[in-house]
Scaffold this motif. Structure first.
Motif, PDB file in Angstrom:
ATOM      1  N   PHE A 241      24.669  31.064  91.366  1.00  0.00           N
ATOM      2  CA  PHE A 241      26.003  31.275  91.925  1.00  0.00           C
ATOM      3  C   PHE A 241      26.010  32.484  92.857  1.00  0.00           C
ATOM      4  O   PHE A 241      26.617  32.439  93.938  1.00  0.00           O
ATOM      5  N   TYR A 242      25.340  33.550  92.467  1.00  0.00           N
ATOM      6  CA  TYR A 242      25.232  34.718  93.347  1.00  0.00           C
ATOM      7  C   TYR A 242      24.534  34.334  94.649  1.00  0.00           C
ATOM      8  O   TYR A 242      24.949  34.759  95.734  1.00  0.00           O
ATOM      9  N   ILE A 246      26.188  34.488  98.435  1.00  0.00           N
ATOM     10  CA  ILE A 246      25.563  35.254  99.517  1.00  0.00           C
ATOM     11  C   ILE A 246      25.347  34.369 100.743  1.00  0.00           C
ATOM     12  O   ILE A 246      25.626  34.757 101.881  1.00  0.00           O
ATOM     13  N   ILE A 247      24.861  33.153 100.489  1.00  0.00           N
ATOM     14  CA  ILE A 247      24.632  32.221 101.600  1.00  0.00           C
ATOM     15  C   ILE A 247      25.945  31.849 102.276  1.00  0.00           C
ATOM     16  O   ILE A 247      26.067  31.863 103.516  1.00  0.00           O
ATOM     17  N   LEU A 248      26.950  31.537 101.461  1.00  0.00           N
ATOM     18  CA  LEU A 248      28.244  31.113 102.020  1.00  0.00           C
ATOM     19  C   LEU A 248      28.908  32.219 102.833  1.00  0.00           C
ATOM     20  O   LEU A 248      29.674  31.939 103.762  1.00  0.00           O
ATOM     21  N   CYS A 249      28.637  33.454 102.483  1.00  0.00           N
ATOM     22  CA  CYS A 249      29.253  34.569 103.207  1.00  0.00           C
ATOM     23  C   CYS A 249      28.421  35.026 104.396  1.00  0.00           C
ATOM     24  O   CYS A 249      28.881  35.876 105.174  1.00  0.00           O
ATOM     25  N   ALA A 250      27.217  34.475 104.524  1.00  0.00           N
ATOM     26  CA  ALA A 250      26.330  34.932 105.603  1.00  0.00           C
ATOM     27  C   ALA A 250      26.190  33.942 106.746  1.00  0.00           C
ATOM     28  O   ALA A 250      25.960  34.336 107.890  1.00  0.00           O
ATOM     29  N   ASN A 307      32.790  31.226  74.291  1.00  0.00           N
ATOM     30  CA  ASN A 307      31.878  32.311  74.662  1.00  0.00           C
ATOM     31  C   ASN A 307      31.193  32.023  76.002  1.00  0.00           C
ATOM     32  O   ASN A 307      31.050  32.917  76.854  1.00  0.00           O
ATOM     33  N   THR A 308      30.768  30.787  76.200  1.00  0.00           N
ATOM     34  CA  THR A 308      30.119  30.416  77.462  1.00  0.00           C
ATOM     35  C   THR A 308      31.080  30.562  78.636  1.00  0.00           C
ATOM     36  O   THR A 308      30.720  31.103  79.692  1.00  0.00           O
ATOM     37  N   PHE A 309      32.310  30.089  78.457  1.00  0.00           N
ATOM     38  CA  PHE A 309      33.279  30.211  79.540  1.00  0.00           C
ATOM     39  C   PHE A 309      33.629  31.669  79.823  1.00  0.00           C
ATOM     40  O   PHE A 309      33.858  32.049  80.976  1.00  0.00           O
ATOM     41  N   MET A 310      33.668  32.496  78.786  1.00  0.00           N
ATOM     42  CA  MET A 310      33.942  33.916  79.020  1.00  0.00           C
ATOM     43  C   MET A 310      32.783  34.572  79.758  1.00  0.00           C
ATOM     44  O   MET A 310      32.986  35.472  80.587  1.00  0.00           O
ATOM     45  N   THR A 311      31.563  34.134  79.487  1.00  0.00           N
ATOM     46  CA  THR A 311      30.409  34.642  80.224  1.00  0.00           C
ATOM     47  C   THR A 311      30.541  34.315  81.703  1.00  0.00           C
ATOM     48  O   THR A 311      30.356  35.178  82.571  1.00  0.00           O
ATOM     49  N   TYR A 312      30.883  33.064  81.999  1.00  0.00           N
ATOM     50  CA  TYR A 312      31.069  32.661  83.397  1.00  0.00           C
ATOM     51  C   TYR A 312      32.292  33.349  84.014  1.00  0.00           C
ATOM     52  O   TYR A 312      32.293  33.702  85.197  1.00  0.00           O
ATOM     53  N   HIS A 313      33.330  33.524  83.213  1.00  0.00           N
ATOM     54  CA  HIS A 313      34.533  34.217  83.708  1.00  0.00           C
ATOM     55  C   HIS A 313      34.193  35.618  84.186  1.00  0.00           C
ATOM     56  O   HIS A 313      34.631  36.043  85.268  1.00  0.00           O
ATOM     57  N   ARG A 314      33.428  36.343  83.394  1.00  0.00           N
ATOM     58  CA  ARG A 314      33.112  37.735  83.755  1.00  0.00           C
ATOM     59  C   ARG A 314      32.328  37.802  85.059  1.00  0.00           C
ATOM     60  O   ARG A 314      32.595  38.654  85.914  1.00  0.00           O
ATOM     61  N   HIS A 315      31.363  36.911  85.219  1.00  0.00           N
ATOM     62  CA  HIS A 315      30.531  36.984  86.416  1.00  0.00           C
ATOM     63  C   HIS A 315      31.265  36.474  87.651  1.00  0.00           C
ATOM     64  O   HIS A 315      31.114  37.037  88.739  1.00  0.00           O
ATOM     65  N   THR A 316      32.050  35.415  87.519  1.00  0.00           N
ATOM     66  CA  THR A 316      32.820  34.956  88.684  1.00  0.00           C
ATOM     67  C   THR A 316      33.866  35.994  89.067  1.00  0.00           C
ATOM     68  O   THR A 316      34.144  36.193  90.259  1.00  0.00           O
TER      69      THR A 316
END
Length: 711
Positions: A241-242, A246-250, A307-316
Motif C-alpha cells: 500500500f505504501y 508513492i507511485i500514485l503521487c509521483a 484486530n486486523t482491521f485496526m492494524t490496517y486502520h492505523r497504517h492507512t
C-alpha cells in the motif's frame, strides 16, 4: 466513553449543519473542459476586451471577446457542447448574463470575418481594450493546452488515483473474502489444499509472523516507541500500500517546458504534489473511518477480525496524515510571499486545525500511550477526530470536494447509531458482579431472548455508575448452562476493573449488583469447526472465548463422530480454577479432551492449600477442624482429579512445540489450532503450526488466534 463521544458527535453534526447552509464551491471534473480553461487563460494574457479588465458582465456581452473565444475553441475542434456550455455557466455565475447555448457557432462566423493577429492591429497594447477579435498563434494555443492538460488534468488524475487507492483495498478484501468463503462453503476442498504452492504461500506469507516468532508480543524501541509487528501477510499488504501510494503521487507530474501557468519547474512540481496529495487523502477518509468502526460489515465479508482491521486502520490513517502534511507544506511554500494574508481565509484556518488535530492523533495513538492511559487516549482520539472531520469539511467545501467527506460522516454516524441502538434494544439490566480469587471479575448478565451469542465473540459492557458509566470495555463471554445469561470474565488490571475490585473486595461474598449496558455481540467464530481435529489453547483469562467456541462445536457433533476436540488451558496456580469451575464441570458431559497446565503449582501452598481454602468456603470442615465425611469422598486427596476426573492436570509449563507436533501426528486428518492468551504462547503456537504445514502426511494445518488488541 460512549456518552462523552456522543456529545462530540452531536457537536460535529451541529457544526456541519451550520456550515452546510453556506454551500462552498461546486465539484467539477474537468475532462474536456480543460480546453475552455486553456483558452480562458490565454485570452486573459493575450488582450483586454473591457475597460474594467476581468468584468464578465462586460465580456459576456462583448462580441470581440466571445468571437475570440469561439475561434480559440474551434482550433483542433475543441468546441464540443460540454465545453461551450461552460461559457454559458460562467457568464451566468460571474456576470449574471444569459447567452445562447449555440453562441459559439454564431460568434465563430464573426471571428472568421473580422479576427486579426495582434501584430496586424495598429498601436496594439494589451492593456487597452481591442475592437476586433484576436487571432491566436497555433504554437501558443498548443502550449497553453498542454499546460492545462497537465495542470487541470492533475485534478482529474488525482480523483482516479484516489479511487485506485481504494481499489487496492477492494482487491485485498476480495482476496480475503474469497479465502474466507471458500473455507465456509467448501471445507472438504480446503482440507485437500496441501500442494506445494499452497503450502509455500501459507507457510511463508499468509500465516507466519513477519519476523521470527513475534507477532502478538509488544516490541520496544528507545523506551517510548513501543509497537506491534503485524503478521507477514498484513505486513506485505501494508508495504504494498505504501508503494502504491508513492507511485500514485509521483506519476504524471511532468513539467511542461515554457509552461505559461507556472514560473518554474520547482513551482509546478510543488503545486502538482500539493493538489495530488490533498485530493488522494480526502478520498481515503471514508475507508479509514470504516476500518475503525465496530459495526464494520467488512469483518463478516472478509473473515478478518477487528484486530486486523485496526492494524490496517492505523497504517492507512498514517498514510492519509502524511499526505495531508505534504499537501500543507507544499502549499505553504507556494504561498510564502502572501502567507500572512492568505491564512486569514476560513478554509485555510480550518485546514490548519484539521492538520494539527491529525498530528496530535498521530502522536498520542502510539502504543506507549494507548497501553498506559487508554481512557485518556480514547477521549483525546475522539475529540481530535471530530476536529479533523470538521476542519476537513470546511476546508474542502471551499475547494469543491465536500462530496468526498459526506461518506466519512455517514460511516461514522451510522456506526454510532447502530451502537446506541444495540444498547437500547438490549436494555440496561442488573448484573451480578463477583470478584473471584482476587484476580477476576465474573459478570453475569440476563440475556434477552433475541440475543444470539457468537462463539468466540465479544461484547462491550458499560457499568452504569456515576464514576465510569461513560466507559465501555470489550470482553469475551460464555453462555450460562441454561442459556438465560451471558457470563463475562474480566481480568483485574488498572482503570475500571481496579475500581470494581476496590468496590467488591470488602463486600459480603465479594459480590455486588450493578446495572449494566451491553453492546454486541461482535466477532465471528473461526473455521476451526471444519477441521478433523480442533485444538483450542488458552492461557489465563483467554479461556472464555476459547471455551465458548469449542463448546459450540461440541454441541453440534455426535458421540460417534471421528472429529476430535481438544482443550488446553494454561494457568499459573490452582486458585485460577475457582473462577471457571462451573464451566469446567460442564465439560464432563462432552467429548472434549481437556488438559490443564499449572505453571506455578507451588503458589499459595499448592493443591493442599487450595483444597483447604475450598473446604472452609464451602463449610466442609467441622468446628474442631476435622474433615466432613462429604469432603473426604471428594477433595481430601493430594490432588483434585477426583473432582475433575474428566480433566488431565499437568504441573509445569507446556512445551508448545511438543503439543503442536503431537497433535499433527495423531490427527486423523486436518488439524486447526485456535489460541488466545499470553502473547508469547500465542506466537509460539503460530510459529510451530507454520513449521508443521509441510508435514510428511500432507495434513492440512491451520492456525487462528482470538487475541484482540484493544489498546
Amino acid at each position: 466513553m460512549k456518552s462523552l463521544s456522543l456529545v462530540f458527535y452531536s457537536l460535529l453534526v451541529c457544526f456541519i449543519s451550520g456550515v452546510a447552509a453556506e454551500k462552498g464551491a461546486k465539484f467539477e471534473k474537468y475532462g474536456v473542459k480543460k480546453y475552455f480553461y486553456a483558452c480562458n487563460y490565454e485570452l486573459m494574457l493575450a488582450a483586454t476586451f473591457c475597460k474594467k479588465g476581468r468584468d464578465y458582465a462586460c465580456m459576456c456581452t462583448n462580441e470581440n471577446y466571445l468571437a475570440t473565444f469561439a475561434g480559440c475553441l474551434a482550433y483542433k475542434n475543441r468546441n464540443s457542447t460540454s465545453v461551450t456550455n461552460r461559457m454559458v455557466e460562467q457568464c451566468m455565475e460571474y456576470g449574471n448574463v444569459t447567452i445562447e447555448e449555440d453562441w459559439s457557432s454564431e460568434y465563430y462566423k464573426y471571428y472568421l470575418d473580422h479576427a486579426k493577429y495582434a501584430t496586424e492591429i495598429e498601436g496594439f497594447n494589451k492593456s487597452i481594450p481591442v475592437d476586433v477579435p484576436i487571432k491566436l498563434k497555433e504554437a501558443e494555443m498548443d502550449l497553453f493546452q498542454r499546460s492545462y492538460n497537465q495542470f487541470l488534468g492533475n485534478y482529474d488524475d488525482s480523483l482516479y488515483y484516489g479511487a485506485s487507492a481504494l481499489g487496492y483495498w477492494l482487491l485485498i478484501m476480495l482476496i480475503g473474502a474469497t479465502s474466507n468463503w471458500i473455507k465456509v462453503m467448501f471445507p472438504g476442498l480446503v482440507k485437500k489444499c496441501t500442494s506445494g504452492p499452497v503450502n509455500w504461500w501459507r507457510k511463508h506469507v499468509s500465516m507466519p509472523a513477519t519476523f521470527g516468532k513475534k507477532r502478538a508480543q509488544e516490541q520496544g524501541l528507545f523506551k517510548f516507541f513501543d509497537f506491534l509487528i503485524p503478521s507477514r501477510f498484513e505486513s506485505v499488504v501494508i508495504f504494498m500500500f505504501y508503494v502504491v501510494i508513492i507511485i500514485l503521487c509521483a506519476i504524471n507530474t511532468e513539467y511542461i517546458e515554457g509552461d505559461p501557468v507556472f514560473d518554474s519547474k520547482y513551482e509546478s512540481t510543488m503545486r502538482y504534489a500539493a493538489d495530488r496529495t490533498g485530493i488522494v487523502a480526502t478520498i481515503m477518509m471514508p475507508l479509514i473511518f470504516l476500518f475503525a468502526g465496530r459495526n464494520n460489515f467488512l469483518q463478516w465479508l472478509t473473515g478478518w477480525n477487528y484486530n486486523t482491521f485496526m492494524t490496517y486502520h492505523r497504517h492507512t490513517a498514517r498514510v492519509m496524515f502524511m499526505l495531508v502534511v505534504i499537501h500543507a507544506v507544499c502549499f505553504s511554500i507556494l504561498l510564502s510571499s502572501r502567507y500572512a494574508s492568505d491564512m486569514k481565509e476560513t478554509y485555510l484556518i480550518w485546514g490548519t486545525i484539521a492538520t494539527v488535530a491529525g498530528g496530535i492523533i498521530w502522536v498520542q495513538a502510539m502504543l506507549f500511550f494507548r497501553r498506559r492511559w487508554y481512557e485518556i487516549f480514547l477521549f483525546i482520539h475522539i475529540v481530535m477526530a471530530v476536529l479533523w472531520v470538521a476542519g476537513a469539511w470546511v476546508h474542502v467545501d471551499e475547494l469543491g470536494y465536500i462530496e468526498f467527506v459526506y461518506p466519512t460522516v455517514a460511516v461514522w454516524c451510522v456506526d454510532r447509531l447502530v451502537r446506541i441502538g444495540r444498547l437500547i434494544v438490549f436494555g440496561f439490566p442488573k448484573a451480578e458482579v463477583t470478584l473471584l480469587a482476587n484476580e477476576t471479575l465474573r459478570v453475569v448478565v440476563p440475556k434477552p431472548s433475541y440475543w444470539k451469542s457468537v462463539p468466540g465473540g465479544h461484547a462491550f459492557i458499560h457499568f452504569i455508575k456515576p464514576t465510569y458509566f461513560w466507559q465501555s470495555h470489550p470482553f469475551t463471554f460464555v453462555d450460562s448452562p441454561d442459556n438465560s445469561h451471558i457470563i463475562l470474565y474480566c481480568k483485574v488490571k488498572g482503570g475500571l476493573t481496579h475500581s470494581l475490585y476496590r468496590k467488591l473486595v470488602n463486600n459480603p461474598g465479594q459480590t455486588a449488583t450493578i446495572r449494566v449496558g451491553v453492546e454486541g455481540p461482535y466477532g465471528e467464530s473461526t473455521p476451526a469447526k471444519y477441521a478433523d481435529t480442533a485444538v483450542f489453547i488458552a492461557g489465563g483469562n483467554g479461556i472464555p472465548g476459547i471455551y465458548s467456541e469449542i463448546m459450540d462445536i461440541a454441541r453440534r457433533v455426535t458421540c460417534e463422530t471421528k472429529k476430535k476436540l481438544k482443550l488446553i488451558w494454561v494457568i499459573r496456580e490452582y486458585k485460577s480454577l475457582e473462577w471457571f469451575a462451573e464451566e469446567l464441570e460442564i465439560l464432563k458431559n462432552t467429548t472434549i479432551e481437556t488438559t490443564i497446565y499449572v505453571t506455578k503449582p507451588e503458589c499459595n501452598g499448592g493443591i493442599a492449600n487450595y483444597l483447604d481454602m475450598k473446604e472452609e468456603e464451602e463449610g466442609f470442615k467441622q468446628e474442631d477442624g476435622s474433615k466432613n465425611s462429604k469432603l473426604e469422598g471428594e477433595v481430601s486427596t493430594t490432588s483434585i482429579t477426583s473432582k475433575y476426573s474428566h480433566i488431565t492436570f499437568t504441573e509445569g509449563r507446556p512445551c508448545v512445540k511438543h503439543i503442536v507436533d503431537k497433535e499433527v501426528q495423531e490427527s486423523n486428518g486436518s488439524v486447526a489450532f485456535v489460541t488466545c492468551g499470553h502473547p508469547v504462547m500465542v506466537d509460539e503456537v503460530r510459529y510451530y503450526a507454520c513449521e508443521n504445514i509441510n508435514n510428511s502426511e500432507k495434513k492440512r494445518v491451520d492456525f487462528f488466534e482470538q487475541v484482540q488488541v484493544w489498546s
